[in-house]
Scaffold this motif. Structure first.
Motif, PDB file in Angstrom:
ATOM      1  N   ALA A 199      38.916  54.362  36.644  1.00 22.37           N
ATOM      2  CA  ALA A 199      38.252  53.186  37.231  1.00 22.37           C
ATOM      3  C   ALA A 199      38.944  51.897  36.792  1.00 22.37           C
ATOM      4  CB  ALA A 199      36.781  53.173  36.845  1.00 22.37           C
ATOM      5  N   ALA A 200      39.322  51.818  35.518  1.00 22.31           N
ATOM      6  CA  ALA A 200      40.017  50.625  35.030  1.00 22.31           C
ATOM      7  C   ALA A 200      41.384  50.473  35.703  1.00 22.31           C
ATOM      8  CB  ALA A 200      40.174  50.699  33.512  1.00 22.31           C
ATOM      9  N   LEU A 201      42.097  51.580  35.861  1.00 22.42           N
ATOM     10  CA  LEU A 201      43.388  51.515  36.553  1.00 22.42           C
ATOM     11  C   LEU A 201      43.221  51.101  38.010  1.00 22.42           C
ATOM     12  CD1 LEU A 201      45.208  54.682  35.174  1.00 22.42           C
ATOM     13  CD2 LEU A 201      45.740  52.297  34.679  1.00 22.42           C
ATOM     14  N   ALA A 202      42.167  51.604  38.660  1.00 22.49           N
ATOM     15  CA  ALA A 202      41.926  51.253  40.061  1.00 22.49           C
ATOM     16  C   ALA A 202      41.651  49.760  40.207  1.00 22.49           C
ATOM     17  CB  ALA A 202      40.758  52.064  40.613  1.00 22.49           C
ATOM     18  N   VAL A 203      40.823  49.228  39.330  1.00 21.00           N
ATOM     19  CA  VAL A 203      40.521  47.789  39.401  1.00 21.00           C
ATOM     20  C   VAL A 203      41.772  46.971  39.111  1.00 21.00           C
ATOM     21  CG1 VAL A 203      39.203  45.942  38.266  1.00 21.00           C
ATOM     22  CG2 VAL A 203      38.067  48.068  38.891  1.00 21.00           C
ATOM     23  N   GLY A 204      42.562  47.394  38.126  1.00 20.82           N
ATOM     24  CA  GLY A 204      43.810  46.692  37.818  1.00 20.82           C
ATOM     25  C   GLY A 204      44.790  46.719  38.979  1.00 20.82           C
ATOM     26  N   LEU A 205      44.906  47.854  39.639  1.00 23.02           N
ATOM     27  CA  LEU A 205      45.794  47.945  40.805  1.00 23.02           C
ATOM     28  C   LEU A 205      45.315  47.056  41.946  1.00 23.02           C
ATOM     29  CD1 LEU A 205      46.530  51.774  40.876  1.00 23.02           C
ATOM     30  CD2 LEU A 205      48.197  49.967  40.509  1.00 23.02           C
ATOM     31  N   LEU A 206      44.002  47.044  42.175  1.00 24.34           N
ATOM     32  CA  LEU A 206      43.467  46.200  43.252  1.00 24.34           C
ATOM     33  C   LEU A 206      43.673  44.717  42.960  1.00 24.34           C
ATOM     34  CD1 LEU A 206      40.178  48.097  44.122  1.00 24.34           C
ATOM     35  CD2 LEU A 206      42.168  47.778  45.590  1.00 24.34           C
ATOM     36  N   VAL A 207      43.436  44.301  41.735  1.00 24.33           N
ATOM     37  CA  VAL A 207      43.609  42.890  41.374  1.00 24.33           C
ATOM     38  C   VAL A 207      45.080  42.487  41.491  1.00 24.33           C
ATOM     39  CG1 VAL A 207      43.480  41.260  39.437  1.00 24.33           C
ATOM     40  CG2 VAL A 207      41.554  42.759  39.936  1.00 24.33           C
ATOM     41  N   ALA A 208      45.976  43.321  40.983  1.00 25.46           N
ATOM     42  CA  ALA A 208      47.410  43.001  41.078  1.00 25.46           C
ATOM     43  C   ALA A 208      47.867  43.000  42.527  1.00 25.46           C
ATOM     44  CB  ALA A 208      48.216  44.011  40.273  1.00 25.46           C
ATOM     45  N   GLY A 209      47.355  43.909  43.339  1.00 25.85           N
ATOM     46  CA  GLY A 209      47.759  43.971  44.742  1.00 25.85           C
ATOM     47  C   GLY A 209      47.268  42.792  45.548  1.00 25.85           C
ATOM     48  N   ILE A 210      46.102  42.264  45.210  1.00 24.90           N
ATOM     49  CA  ILE A 210      45.550  41.127  45.952  1.00 24.90           C
ATOM     50  C   ILE A 210      46.344  39.854  45.675  1.00 24.90           C
ATOM     51  CG2 ILE A 210      43.530  39.595  46.060  1.00 24.90           C
ATOM     52  CD1 ILE A 210      41.800  42.110  45.754  1.00 24.90           C
ATOM     53  N   HIS A 211      46.834  39.699  44.455  1.00 28.19           N
ATOM     54  CA  HIS A 211      47.503  38.455  44.081  1.00 28.19           C
ATOM     55  C   HIS A 211      48.973  38.386  44.494  1.00 28.19           C
ATOM     56  CE1 HIS A 211      44.153  36.719  42.047  1.00 28.19           C
ATOM     57  NE2 HIS A 211      43.995  37.785  41.265  1.00 28.19           N
TER      58      HIS A 211
END
Length: 176
Positions: A11-23
């Motif tokens: 879950a932490a990796l998923a949130v990190g990937l989503l945040v990095a991908g959005i920016h």
């Protein structure tokens, strides 16, 4: 690594990937967004601790983690083949997340089953006061088996010894 820790890391990796991908902008960041969304859905549909119904088996989740790790490892090659420019941050992040996912999918251990597949035996045992009457009638087959299980082999599990003792108590209680 336990199963709950595995789900928390995913879950932490998923949130990190989503945040990095959005920016970011570019094909690499779209890969990060897609991987983060897939991982978040995988965590959401996989059975975890405390759930009463299994939606997706844990083995399928671990195999999906391995597949996603493999896709993240080759994602720079796919992006390059699509004639899009590589971003250093997105490429490094994809490779690091792939290594973490691959490691977690390999080292996560499956929890042991609390009850065997055959089912549990329920016995109600009663303690009685020791008396001198009819000691020979109390030495039933169940009692003798219980004594034998408790003393014959030291490598027998404690559960077998307890079951033998409970059978003996049960037999004593049934005797008049």
């Amino acid at each position: 690594m336990g199963w709950l820790a595995h789900l928390i890391v995913d879950a932490a990796l998923a949130v990190g990937l989503l945040v990095a991908g959005i920016h970011g902008k570019g094909a690499d960041y779209l890969v990060l967004d897609a991987a983060g969304a897939c991982l978040l859905v995988s965590v959401g549909i996989t059975a975890g601790r405390g759930r009463t119904r299994r939606r997706a088996p844990r083995l399928a989740h671990r195999l999906f983690d391995g597949l996603l790790a493999l896709l993240l490892l080759v994602s720079p090659l796919i992006v390059t083949a699509a004639h899009a420019g590589l971003d250093v941050f997105a490429t490094v992040m994809a490779e690091l997340v792939a290594v973490i996912l691959a490691r977690d999918s390999i080292v996560t251990r499956e929890p042991r089953q609390a009850v065997s597949g055959t089912g549990a035996i329920e016995v109600r045992a009663y303690e009685t006061a020791a008396g001198g009457q009819g000691t020979e009638s109390r030495d039933s087959l169940a009692r003798r088996l219980g004594r034998g299980a408790g003393t014959s082999r030291p490598d027998l599990s404690a559960g077998a010894r307890r079951a033998g003792r409970a059978a003996g108590r049960f037999a004593r209680h049934r005797q008049p």
